[in-house]
Design an enzyme around this catalytic site. Structure first.
Site, mmCIF file in Angstrom:
data_model
loop_
_atom_site.group_PDB
_atom_site.id
_atom_site.type_symbol
_atom_site.label_atom_id
_atom_site.label_comp_id
_atom_site.label_asym_id
_atom_site.label_seq_id
_atom_site.Cartn_x
_atom_site.Cartn_y
_atom_site.Cartn_z
ATOM 1 N N LEU A 295 -5.063 -5.796 9.354
ATOM 2 C CA LEU A 295 -4.606 -5.242 8.077
ATOM 3 C C LEU A 295 -5.758 -4.764 7.189
ATOM 4 O O LEU A 295 -6.803 -5.398 7.120
ATOM 5 C CB LEU A 295 -3.774 -6.280 7.319
ATOM 6 C CG LEU A 295 -2.581 -6.879 8.089
ATOM 7 C CD1 LEU A 295 -1.731 -7.734 7.147
ATOM 8 C CD2 LEU A 295 -1.712 -5.806 8.732
ATOM 9 N N GLY B 7 -4.522 -0.099 3.296
ATOM 10 C CA GLY B 7 -3.291 0.682 3.483
ATOM 11 C C GLY B 7 -2.097 -0.254 3.619
ATOM 12 O O GLY B 7 -1.057 -0.066 2.979
ATOM 13 N N HIS B 8 -2.270 -1.307 4.450
ATOM 14 C CA HIS B 8 -1.187 -2.289 4.609
ATOM 15 C C HIS B 8 -0.969 -3.065 3.310
ATOM 16 O O HIS B 8 0.160 -3.365 2.931
ATOM 17 C CB HIS B 8 -1.520 -3.294 5.723
ATOM 18 C CG HIS B 8 -1.686 -2.669 7.068
ATOM 19 N ND1 HIS B 8 -2.913 -2.496 7.653
ATOM 20 C CD2 HIS B 8 -0.779 -2.172 7.943
ATOM 21 C CE1 HIS B 8 -2.758 -1.929 8.836
ATOM 22 N NE2 HIS B 8 -1.469 -1.721 9.039
ATOM 23 N N SER C 265 -7.484 3.251 8.506
ATOM 24 C CA SER C 265 -6.781 3.091 9.777
ATOM 25 C C SER C 265 -7.378 1.891 10.492
ATOM 26 O O SER C 265 -8.589 1.625 10.374
ATOM 27 C CB SER C 265 -6.975 4.354 10.628
ATOM 28 O OG SER C 265 -6.694 4.065 11.978
ATOM 29 N N GLY D 94 3.957 3.821 5.763
ATOM 30 C CA GLY D 94 2.902 4.635 5.153
ATOM 31 C C GLY D 94 3.100 6.116 5.464
ATOM 32 O O GLY D 94 3.555 6.480 6.553
ATOM 33 N N GLU D 95 2.727 6.952 4.499
ATOM 34 C CA GLU D 95 2.792 8.398 4.736
ATOM 35 C C GLU D 95 1.626 8.870 5.603
ATOM 36 O O GLU D 95 1.603 10.007 6.052
ATOM 37 C CB GLU D 95 2.812 9.149 3.394
ATOM 38 C CG GLU D 95 4.132 8.965 2.676
ATOM 39 C CD GLU D 95 4.262 9.753 1.371
ATOM 40 O OE1 GLU D 95 3.293 10.362 0.924
ATOM 41 O OE2 GLU D 95 5.369 9.723 0.799
#
Ligand code: PAF
Length: 510
Positions: free
Chosen positions: A32, A35-36, A188, A150-151
């Site tokens: 993680l 973003g997470h 990422s 997530g986008e």
């Protein structure tokens, strides 16, 4: 609430029964990062549901064994991160839990070809089938109210939205914008594999995309070949770089207000994706519908919640009708009318109650235009060709840079035919008459008998729907919402969900 770690699929059922609350679900493959964290913290902020994070490295979505084996595993840290950012429960199933051998009930899904074959689907055969299969399995086990995604993986997001629709799953998808690292590259789990030099290359790729977006904001043009040339000069291996419609993933056209530039590059063993959305103007919502359908109340609330400008086109027609009565203008004399219209100015201004006042030639007419006298002539006035032409032009000027929600009768068909979201709001005559009768803003309506109000509404509907120019009709691509029996808030929430579904959250970020 006691924080729990669930490892077996059988335990999920028990846990669900005990919590007695709805679930926000955040599926992950672990390792993680911020973003997470944004997904988990957004879920926590959104509502008081229970937040469940799953950590499962899904073998079905890896087309390459080495990639699967080298996928970073940081379970202890993931547990800490999840709990400290708002997770109430973590589901860490084994392979056998998700895909029990010989279990004939596991449904292996195929992602739709149109969405899964371009972009990442070009080289990652079967990847999206694997994503659909695992998410479908997890949703069936967890039965959440909301699914947070997530986008950053925009193509995955589209495919999963499609899955929810085609499988008729009772879950709302909430999307969260791509989170970028300090140097601009999208976060990422695979970034940990990057060497210093590879990171430099991906940074160059991301900065080129962000620069193209900036240029587009000014010039409304994008030159993909230019970007490809620059990337090739740095010896960056491009897997794809495309300019597409953000929902169909077909080639973008000049008609598209919002489009997507998506690319994938390979740096050593690592493959990285990034994208930007291009937008010619901010989004427009068009809300059309007959008198008394609740348009004004709903539109005002949507404008407030989404921070959009509120354009009440009906008030413009009413203000003009008011002026015609006040100045005894003979609206049947076309030539004269054209000259008069040239000198008319209609503006909206916020008042001290955070409401909007409408001014015509500097007269504030907000209240007077709601009288029955105006109601009885506005339909006639608005069926005059010159009047419509004049006001439609005025409305388009107001909407030039977008960022508004407009209500009226011809917004989706005539004024803003390229609006991103078109709603046709309606209700039965009975319901609309009842609403008029209890309208606190109109003493006059309150005094009229219900059956008379019904007749008046029927007459207005007939006039609006049968006038020659811009009659009240539902645009082909409008979504009809019949509001009988629904609260105002329920209608507003429904429209905001539809908006969020169409407009990437990332476009709200400057
Ligand atoms: O985006 C991911 O991390 C994965 O594809 C998902 C949605 C958790 C399914 O394995």
């Amino acid at each position: 609430m006691k924080k729990v770690i669930i490892k077996k699929t059988e335990e999920i059922e028990n846990w669900r029964r005990n919590i007695k609350k709805e679930i926000n679900f955040i599926p992950t493959m672990g390792n993680l990062h911020n973003g997470h964290i944004k997904l988990i913290s957004t879920a926590k902020k959104d509502n008081s549901n229970v937040n469940l994070v799953s950590i499962f490295i899904n073998p079905l979505q890896f087309d390459n064994k080495l990639d699967l084996e080298s996928y970073p595993k940081t379970i202890d840290n993931d547990i800490k991160i999840s709990f400290s950012n708002g997770a109430d429960a973590i589901f860490i199933p084994s392979n056998e839990d998700i895909y029990p051998p010989n279990n004939k009930n596991i449904k292996f899904l195929k992602a739709p070809i149109e969405l899964s074959s371009p972009l990442c689907g070009l080289n990652r055969i079967g990847h999206f089938d694997g994503v659909c299969t695992v998410v479908y399995r997890l949703l069936n086990l967890i039965k959440p109210k909301n699914l947070y995604l997530g986008e950053k993986d925009w193509q995955q997001l589209l495919i999963l939205k499609n899955l929810v629709q085609t499988e008729k799953l009772n879950v709302d998808i909430k999307s969260v914008p791509t989170q970028r690292d300090f140097d601009g590259i999208p976060l990422s789990s695979r970034n940990v594999h990057l060497s210093k030099n590879e990171r430099k290359l991906i940074r160059f790729f991301s900065s080129e995309l962000l620069e193209a977006k900036k240029i587009f904001q000014e010039e409304k043009k994008i030159n993909l070949n230019e970007i490809i040339k620059k990337l090739s000069a740095k010896k960056i291996s491009i897997e794809y770089l495309e300019h597409l419609h953000p929902h169909t993933l077909k080639k973008a056209t000049t008609e598209d207000n919002i489009s997507l530039v998506a690319g994938a590059i390979r740096c050593g063993e690592t493959r990285l994706i990034d994208h930007v959305f291009l937008m010619k103007r901010r989004p427009i919502i068009a809300i059309d519908g007959p008198a008394g359908s609740g348009k004004s109340t709903v539109t005002k609330l949507i404008a407030k919640k989404l921070k959009l400008l509120y354009l009440d086109t009906g008030a413009m027609y009413r203000a003009l009708s008011w002026l015609m009565i006040k100045e005894s203008i003979d609206y049947k004399k076309e030539k004269k009318l054209q000259n008069i219209l040239q000198d008319i100015s209609i503006v909206f201004k916020s008042n001290t109650n955070s409401q909007q006042d409408v001014y015509i030639n500097n007269y504030c007419v907000t209240e007077e235009i709601r009288s029955q006298k105006i109601s009885s002539i506005v339909s006639k006035i608005s069926s005059i060709k010159e009047v419509r032409k004049f006001l439609v032009e005025e409305q388009r000027k107001i909407g030039e840079s977008g960022g508004l929600v407009a209500e009226g009768r011809d917004i989706g068909t005539t004024v803003f035919p390229h609006a991103e979201l078109k709603i046709f709001l309606t209700a039965s005559i009975n319901e609309r008459a009842k609403r008029r009768k209890s309208d606190k803003n109109s003493k006059e309506s309150q005094e009229i008998e219900l059956h008379t109000l019904k007749e008046l509404i029927k007459k207005r509907d007939f006039e609006d729907s049968n006038r020659e120019i811009s009659p009240l009709i539902k645009a082909n691509d409008a979504i009809e919402i019949i509001t009988d029996g629904y609260s105002i808030n329920a209608v507003v929430d429904k429209i905001i969900d539809l908006y969020n579904d169409k407009i990437p959250k990332e476009t709200e970020i400057k």
